[in-house]
Design a protein around this motif. Structure first.
Motif, mmCIF file in Angstrom:
data_model
loop_
_atom_site.group_PDB
_atom_site.id
_atom_site.type_symbol
_atom_site.label_atom_id
_atom_site.label_comp_id
_atom_site.label_asym_id
_atom_site.label_seq_id
_atom_site.Cartn_x
_atom_site.Cartn_y
_atom_site.Cartn_z
ATOM 1 N N LEU A 110 0.841 -1.194 0.000
ATOM 2 C CA LEU A 110 0.000 0.000 0.000
ATOM 3 C C LEU A 110 0.878 1.245 0.000
ATOM 4 C CD1 LEU A 110 -2.571 -0.869 2.836
ATOM 5 C CD2 LEU A 110 -3.062 -0.743 0.396
ATOM 6 N N PRO A 111 0.337 2.398 -0.415
ATOM 7 C CA PRO A 111 1.120 3.634 -0.324
ATOM 8 C C PRO A 111 1.479 3.935 1.138
ATOM 9 C CG PRO A 111 -1.003 4.010 -1.447
ATOM 10 C CD PRO A 111 -1.028 2.615 -0.923
ATOM 11 N N GLY A 112 2.682 4.426 1.353
ATOM 12 C CA GLY A 112 3.144 4.755 2.708
ATOM 13 C C GLY A 112 4.598 5.167 2.603
ATOM 14 N N TYR A 155 -4.977 2.715 10.683
ATOM 15 C CA TYR A 155 -4.893 2.446 9.238
ATOM 16 C C TYR A 155 -4.293 3.627 8.472
ATOM 17 C CZ TYR A 155 -7.981 -1.518 10.101
ATOM 18 O OH TYR A 155 -8.535 -2.683 10.553
ATOM 19 N N GLU A 156 -4.167 4.749 9.148
ATOM 20 C CA GLU A 156 -3.647 5.966 8.514
ATOM 21 C C GLU A 156 -2.133 6.080 8.637
ATOM 22 O OE1 GLU A 156 -5.703 8.278 7.171
ATOM 23 O OE2 GLU A 156 -7.638 8.057 8.165
ATOM 24 N N LEU A 157 -1.523 5.241 9.456
ATOM 25 C CA LEU A 157 -0.103 5.450 9.786
ATOM 26 C C LEU A 157 0.798 5.153 8.591
ATOM 27 C CD1 LEU A 157 -0.153 3.843 13.345
ATOM 28 C CD2 LEU A 157 0.005 6.284 12.808
ATOM 29 N N ARG A 158 1.617 6.144 8.234
ATOM 30 C CA ARG A 158 2.491 5.985 7.066
ATOM 31 C C ARG A 158 3.632 5.004 7.333
ATOM 32 N NH1 ARG A 158 4.235 10.660 4.751
ATOM 33 N NH2 ARG A 158 2.815 12.143 5.699
ATOM 34 N N LEU A 215 -5.051 -5.043 4.031
ATOM 35 C CA LEU A 215 -5.796 -3.853 4.458
ATOM 36 C C LEU A 215 -7.162 -4.277 4.970
ATOM 37 C CD1 LEU A 215 -5.993 -0.715 4.619
ATOM 38 C CD2 LEU A 215 -6.988 -0.755 2.327
ATOM 39 N N GLY A 235 -8.882 5.169 6.970
ATOM 40 C CA GLY A 235 -7.788 4.556 6.216
ATOM 41 C C GLY A 235 -8.172 3.198 5.638
ATOM 42 N N ARG A 266 -7.454 3.836 1.866
ATOM 43 C CA ARG A 266 -6.007 3.904 1.648
ATOM 44 C C ARG A 266 -5.543 3.281 0.337
ATOM 45 N NH1 ARG A 266 -1.414 3.449 6.228
ATOM 46 N NH2 ARG A 266 0.406 3.574 4.866
ATOM 47 N N ASN A 291 -8.421 15.385 7.461
ATOM 48 C CA ASN A 291 -6.968 15.340 7.510
ATOM 49 C C ASN A 291 -6.399 16.731 7.235
ATOM 50 O OD1 ASN A 291 -4.618 13.748 7.915
ATOM 51 N ND2 ASN A 291 -5.514 12.111 6.688
ATOM 52 N N ASN A 351 0.173 16.178 6.562
ATOM 53 C CA ASN A 351 -0.259 15.542 7.797
ATOM 54 C C ASN A 351 0.719 14.454 8.235
ATOM 55 O OD1 ASN A 351 -1.258 12.830 6.673
ATOM 56 N ND2 ASN A 351 -2.252 14.333 5.334
ATOM 57 N N LYS A 352 0.496 13.951 9.452
ATOM 58 C CA LYS A 352 1.387 12.896 9.947
ATOM 59 C C LYS A 352 1.008 11.537 9.372
ATOM 60 C CE LYS A 352 -1.161 11.977 14.259
ATOM 61 N NZ LYS A 352 -1.135 11.774 15.709
ATOM 62 N N PHE A 353 -0.115 11.475 8.684
ATOM 63 C CA PHE A 353 -0.569 10.214 8.119
ATOM 64 C C PHE A 353 -0.109 10.080 6.674
ATOM 65 C CE2 PHE A 353 -4.139 10.693 11.380
ATOM 66 C CZ PHE A 353 -3.481 9.910 12.304
ATOM 67 N N TRP A 354 -0.671 9.115 5.961
ATOM 68 C CA TRP A 354 -0.213 8.798 4.611
ATOM 69 C C TRP A 354 -0.899 9.623 3.540
ATOM 70 C CZ3 TRP A 354 -3.460 7.279 0.734
ATOM 71 C CH2 TRP A 354 -4.802 7.172 1.148
#
Lengths: 413, 413
Positions: free
Chosen positions: A64-66, A104-107, A283, B275, B279, B305, B309-312
């Protein structure tokens, strides 16, 4: 202090321990900088904890993107994280936001899927779980052990009148069906208002029950806002119905919980939209976790797809879902797995071989209604398929032995 | 006949028209075989229709598991599908099951994402939409046009006592904050029961309002089952509060709708879990569709968001979401976009440059509470950042001109 635990399948370009620690921090006491008030005592009492890490494969491309730092591989692992029960208590939507929220948002992750959850035994005291569950629902439909409940779906999904639908239910009842359901697309349409449909169908079902002692279970699709669902629920109860169907993802946990709490009908949980939560291997959520969340709401019957289904889901995933429904949870009896999607009886052999159970609601839509000998032939064919599968016959032997099943194999096989 | 339309981003190994036709069939009158009763008249009245197809790129590898015939490429497209309003009427959970249901399961697609929806104008007569919306919420918080509402999140997310939290709110109010919210992880914990927290915090807010005329908006996290949410809602109203926060994905549409219908509080819609729905670039749902579904429930404030941001999530996606909140829908005024995640004021410049609006709730958690000059400094820094951005200054110019914002740049920049 009792703790709640969740298992995740993860993928990350960073050391797995570091990524898991970010997850635990984000979902309990952390933010992106240290803040006043985040004392050692507070952390000890409220912080989430990484409990175990099982390393899996490494891959060269992210799922996934990250974050994608240069010259790295992406590490996969199954990790267990726990939270003190004190953080959310017995509030399930709050629990969902904790185990299935911003993480689920964490890069730092290029893959994250909730696999399973574990709850302290004290949940048993707070949640009744399904009012009927597997056993209660089968009893309500008059099906005794040794064979699955046989069900069908009214097709076409939308457009039929109450009169036509009721006539079809009559034919199916006389053919020996145990269960019939509205399609998930059918709630109340211009030419089939809900109350009129219930009245016409329940007249057929009540007459048939008076005559034969067998009360066919019909899952009326009551999905809607709460006012609609509560009114529809009452309509079904008053008409002598035994079951209501709800599109659980569309309605949401709190609405479904309120319906289940009423306890007069077996609740048929339709999981349409499941694909968006599960289709990517890294996911969303896997069925064991998903199933437990809905059992806490009190859903009695849960869709699990079927072996060799018309959709994308693998047979392994279906088998795991059936097992998950049969596994006792918070002291309750198990939930009834609803096997459906492109089923016509031919899959009974593989289904039985892999699960060794008949504690199922086995559903065929077109497989019954489009049978060459009519719906009667379709129902007979399904019963024959299951008897044969349990007796150890092969599909070919069953087709040779039984006329109706033989015709199914010719048409659908 | 009025129709409902949905736009999808799809990927398929088959001709795009064929795959789109499968989707339309599965989500209206079709099943895997032709069945009796599926008449031409019924199809004309109830069938979904593929309205348009915009071909995009072709790729050699599928985005998701699904059918992979040999020697094929995977075609991407944006397609529009429509349904007669008669199929679902004004039942939104039924609408969700129609546009966002079993279609994600179809093996004919190796990618499928709901991008946007269009509803007939008659929805205006049936849905009030947000009781407060953008304008009403800003008025309720006493913020006049020309600048964003400035907000913060209580951090650490969990573990603080009501007394400590109330003291922090006092400091923030005196520093000039417009809005404070519970973290989405904080509902009612062992050491911060909901009612006690409301009492302590509202005493501070009411005192401050009596003294200054400014009523700080506090979003109490009422997320839970319906009984809990309804009791918590009443607690907030009785104490003089103006806002409640709900984790909309965890509670679900029908539960959120019931709360919004009450109309006494501005509802802060927290989209944690977003996410898992968004995502993957070709699975789930994009914000324009998601936002409309929740505006039909009546959510007043919606998380989007933030830039950098700190997320993806990408800046482009954030900008699209802000625009989506500002676009009028079913005759209602717009919904207030809640900009948050790793924000500290430095992003005000890019946010303003790309959106040319201050109609926002701009939230900083650590960016305010961990400011080197304390929360007062943090609030001042955010106001300075936005004034400077609107005045056309650069970040560097603003940092040179304003002490507090300068210190933010040193710490967070």
């Amino acid at each position: 202090m009792e703790r709640i635990a969740a298992y995740y399948l993860i993928e990350t370009p960073y050391p797995v321990e570091d990524a898991a620690a970010v997850l635990a921090g984000e979902q309990s006491s952390g933010t992106f900088v240290a803040v006043p008030g985040e004392t050692a005592e507070l952390k000890t009492r409220f912080a989430a904890r990484v409990e175990q890490i099982e390393l899996l494969e490494e891959v060269s491309e992210p799922a996934l993107p990250g974050d994608t730092p240069a010259n790295t591989t992406f590490k996969r692992a199954r990790v267990k994280v726990s939270w003190p029960l004190d953080n959310v208590g017995y509030n399930i939507p709050a629990l969902i936001s904790t185990i299935q929220g911003n993480l689920y948002e964490l890069r730092q992750f290029t893959g994250l899927k909730l696999d399973d959850i574990e709850l302290p035994a004290t949940f048993t005291d707070r949640f009744r779980g399904p009012a009927f569950g597997l056993e209660g629902t089968m009893q309500l439909a008059g099906v005794t052990a040794g064979r699955p409940m046989i069900g069908t779906i009214i097709k076409p999904s939308v457009g039929l009148t109450p009169e036509y639908t009721a006539q079809l239910v009559k034919t199916l009842a006389e053919a020996g069906i145990d269960f019939v359901k509205d399609d998930e697309l059918m709630t109340s349409t211009a030419n089939s208002p809900f109350a009129a449909r219930v009245e016409k169908i329940m007249r057929v079902i009540n007459n048939f029950a008076d005559r034969t002692g067998k009360r066919v279970m019909y899952a009326f699709n009551i999905t809607g806002d709460l006012e609609t669902m509560e009114a529809n629920y009452d309509t079904v109860v008053k008409a002598g119905g035994t079951c209501a169907m709800v599109s659980i993802n569309s309605v949401g946990w709190s609405g479904v919980k309120r319906l289940c709490d009423r306890g007069a009908l077996s609740i048929h949980g339709h999981r349409n939209g499941w694909g968006m939560l599960n289709r990517h291997p890294l996911l969303g959520i896997n069925f064991p976790a998903y199933n437990k969340i809905w059992r806490l709401a009190g859903v009695d019957q849960m869709h699990v797809n079927g072996i060799k289904n018309k959709f994308w889901e693998s047979d392994d995933s279906v088998v795991r879902s059936i097992r998950s429904c049969h596994t006792p949870f918070i002291g309750n009896e198990s939930v009834l797995p609803v096997v459906s999607s492109g089923q016509w009886g031919g899959q009974a052999f593989e289904t039985y071989k892999r699960t060794k159970t008949t504690d199922l609601l086995y559903m065929a839509g077109g497989g019954i209604i489009a049978h060459p000998l009519g719906p009667e032939g379709g129902v007979r064919a399904l019963r024959q398929a299951w008897e044969s599968a349990v007796a150890g016959l092969t599909l070919e032997e069953a087709a040779a032995k039984h006329l109706e099943f033989g015709r199914s194999v010719e048409k659908f096989g």
